[in-house]
Design an enzyme around this catalytic site. Sequence first.
Site, PDB file in Angstrom:
ATOM      1  N   TYR A  70      38.686  49.624  49.066  1.00 29.56           N
ATOM      2  CA  TYR A  70      38.261  48.233  48.920  1.00 29.56           C
ATOM      3  C   TYR A  70      39.295  47.399  48.182  1.00 29.56           C
ATOM      4  CZ  TYR A  70      36.789  48.747  43.986  1.00 29.56           C
ATOM      5  OH  TYR A  70      36.752  48.944  42.629  1.00 29.56           O
ATOM      6  N   CYS A  71      39.177  46.088  48.372  1.00 30.54           N
ATOM      7  CA  CYS A  71      39.982  45.101  47.649  1.00 30.54           C
ATOM      8  C   CYS A  71      39.090  43.886  47.410  1.00 30.54           C
ATOM      9  CB  CYS A  71      41.250  44.740  48.435  1.00 30.54           C
ATOM     10  SG  CYS A  71      40.949  43.870  49.984  1.00 30.54           S
ATOM     11  N   ARG A  72      39.666  42.711  47.277  1.00 33.73           N
ATOM     12  CA  ARG A  72      38.882  41.508  47.000  1.00 33.73           C
ATOM     13  C   ARG A  72      38.117  41.040  48.236  1.00 33.73           C
ATOM     14  NH1 ARG A  72      40.082  35.970  47.541  1.00 33.73           N
ATOM     15  NH2 ARG A  72      38.765  34.669  46.231  1.00 33.73           N
ATOM     16  N   THR A  99      35.138  42.974  47.357  1.00 28.98           N
ATOM     17  CA  THR A  99      34.272  42.638  46.222  1.00 28.98           C
ATOM     18  C   THR A  99      33.569  41.302  46.418  1.00 28.98           C
ATOM     19  OG1 THR A  99      36.081  41.644  44.931  1.00 28.98           O
ATOM     20  CG2 THR A  99      35.617  43.984  44.549  1.00 28.98           C
TER      21      THR A  99
END
Length: 113
Positions: A70-72, A99
């Site tokens: 995952y990332c932003r 996120t």
Amino acid sequence: MIPEIDVIAFKKRLDARTAGNDHFFLLDVRNPNEQEIALVPGTDKLIPVGELESRVAELSDQKENEILVYCRSGGRSGMATGILLNSGFKNVKNVAGGTLAYADLVDPNMKKY
């Protein structure tokens, strides 16, 4: 096509893992300052996507395991998923929406940036 998991299914997997009923490795590919703002509970490792190719050996013990990335917002984690798949990892999925989607759909208390 990059394999993905949506944040609702991802949250169910996180809950199952917490209960001991699911096993996967959770990789955050954001920068350290971003992790200080918002962190998905249960994150196993942080490797910024720009460092992933040079640090992929750090994940060699996970090569046969499932890795969720995952990332932003899902863009960098999509790139990271591709890097891992091209490096011989077999079971890697991008957490679609990152996120931001997690904060919108799962945890409204998670800070957005």
